[in-house]
Design an enzyme around this catalytic site. Sequence first.
Site, PDB file in Angstrom:
ATOM      1  N   ARG A 144      11.716   1.868   3.039  1.00 19.34           N
ATOM      2  CA  ARG A 144      11.002   1.156   4.079  1.00 19.34           C
ATOM      3  C   ARG A 144      12.137   0.127   4.238  1.00 19.34           C
ATOM      4  NH1 ARG A 144       5.356   1.168   5.682  1.00 19.34           N
ATOM      5  NH2 ARG A 144       5.000  -0.807   6.535  1.00 19.34           N
ATOM      6  N   LYS A 200      22.359 -10.049   0.259  1.00 21.13           N
ATOM      7  CA  LYS A 200      23.747 -10.312  -0.169  1.00 21.13           C
ATOM      8  C   LYS A 200      24.612  -9.715   0.814  1.00 21.13           C
ATOM      9  CE  LYS A 200      22.586 -10.994  -4.903  1.00 21.13           C
ATOM     10  NZ  LYS A 200      22.549 -10.160  -6.177  1.00 21.13           N
ATOM     11  N   HIS A 253       6.820   7.166  10.863  1.00 16.42           N
ATOM     12  CA  HIS A 253       6.372   6.970   9.479  1.00 16.42           C
ATOM     13  C   HIS A 253       5.814   8.331   9.149  1.00 16.42           C
ATOM     14  CE1 HIS A 253       4.737   5.242   6.134  1.00 16.42           C
ATOM     15  NE2 HIS A 253       3.696   4.229   6.672  1.00 16.42           N
ATOM     16  N   ARG A 272       0.638  -1.252   0.000  1.00 12.60           N
ATOM     17  CA  ARG A 272       0.063   0.100   0.097  1.00 12.60           C
ATOM     18  C   ARG A 272       0.811   1.397   0.051  1.00 12.60           C
ATOM     19  NH1 ARG A 272      -5.464   0.029   1.398  1.00 12.60           N
ATOM     20  NH2 ARG A 272      -4.840  -2.226   1.708  1.00 12.60           N
ATOM     21  N   THR A 273       1.886   1.259   0.797  1.00 16.12           N
ATOM     22  CA  THR A 273       2.847   2.615   0.880  1.00 16.12           C
ATOM     23  C   THR A 273       3.357   2.613  -0.491  1.00 16.12           C
ATOM     24  OG1 THR A 273       2.816   1.960   3.579  1.00 16.12           O
ATOM     25  CG2 THR A 273       4.356   3.742   2.436  1.00 16.12           C
TER      26      THR A 273
END
Lengths: 141, 304
Positions: free
Chosen positions: B102, B81, B130, B52-53
């Site tokens: 994120r 990695k 956020h 959604r974000t």
Amino acid sequence: MLYIDSIQNGLVIDHIQAGTSMRIYHLLKLDRLDCGVAIIKNVRSEKYGRKDIIKIEGEIDLNLDILGYLDPNITIVVIKDGNVAEKKSLTLPKTLTNVIRCNNPRCITSAEEGIDHIFSLSEKGCYRCIYCDEEFHPSRS
Amino acid sequence: MLRHLIDPLDLSKEEVISLLDLADDIKQHPENYREKARYKKLATLFYEPSTRTRLSFEAAMLNLGGSVLGFSDSSQSSATKGESIADTIRVISAYADICAMRHPKEGAPLRASHYSRIPVINAGDGGHQHPTQTLTDLMTIREREGRLSDLTIGVCGDLKFGRTVHSLIKSIIRFPNIRLVLISPEELRVPDYITEDELKAKNIPFTEVRSLDDAMAKLDILYMTRVQRERFFNEEDYVRLKNSYILTTDKLRPAKETLAVLHPLPRVNEITLAVDNDPRAAYFEQAENGVYVRMALIIFLLGL
Ligand SMILES: [Zn+2]
């Protein structure tokens, strides 16, 4: 008492909590200095009962902020030409870099190697990790 | 000067207001902004999936005529990695003009911003902050109530790990006469760093209550959050608590006519479907507003 007059130019770190001078010796990296260092342990003090003292001979530039965090009772005496040139009290430093570690498992510092552990002094007077805002509790580390 | 948005307080109150004004204008006249970020690229660096974000950021950039690139799961990216955040962002700085990150670890976007040559937007870091959700919340509150001051705001649910709640609290208390009602189980209370450093230190009136019913009648805003299973160490506690903070039409009965119910979405069952038809439900508007504030933020950070 002490032979402060035995130092011509240098620093005396006084009123160290008895038994903690070696920790300070290592934290200030005094072992890497190219000058005379005397550690005087467990001497009698009028103010605190027992204390440690560190004397450093020579003109040196040390970051002493860390001491304000470790032990706010510590006083610094600057010696010039055999005389006391300045007495300093310590204040809490605004930031601490790699002095204490963040223990929050959700913090980025726990996930990646090589990140400096940086704490800043909050308005309330405690230290918080700049990454996750977790407060540092001296008792838990 | 290079600017980032890591913490909601990276923006001054005045900057927040002008961003919201811009977002309102974009909402009214989207056609005026269709080419605003032409030839610019947004990188979405999603080390954990949050569809959604990510879509909201991508829609925002596409609406501005720009393009998007990125990854949305660290298992498909260089992160697994073992590449450091610092190295990744140095490389991405050469590929894109702005990025949204994120990350499951708190402070990862701040770390990235220290090495970045492009603006970094925190799109959620662990249970921490956020800020673009906060801008969305503020836009929706202002749209519904006509102001960001003189409000009694109830926040309900997981106040311990709910990053949207922490960011919202830190931002809204910069406006005058804000009163907070913190509604949560004992186990999911707001952390001390919010109550001590933010609320008590700044003399913000707040109460902590255990029941939604006790608070309802006096609220102007009710901000609902999800109580997430993964926040609990044992299933028993989760099952016991998850249903205690569910909003129903029944519970809404004593509420003001002008109440606005917000939720960062996605919801599971903390707001029953029947509430969607109540004019006080504002959460779908809020999701739509998320695109407008992200458009405004991209324009602001790129200096367009
Ligand atoms: Zn941390």
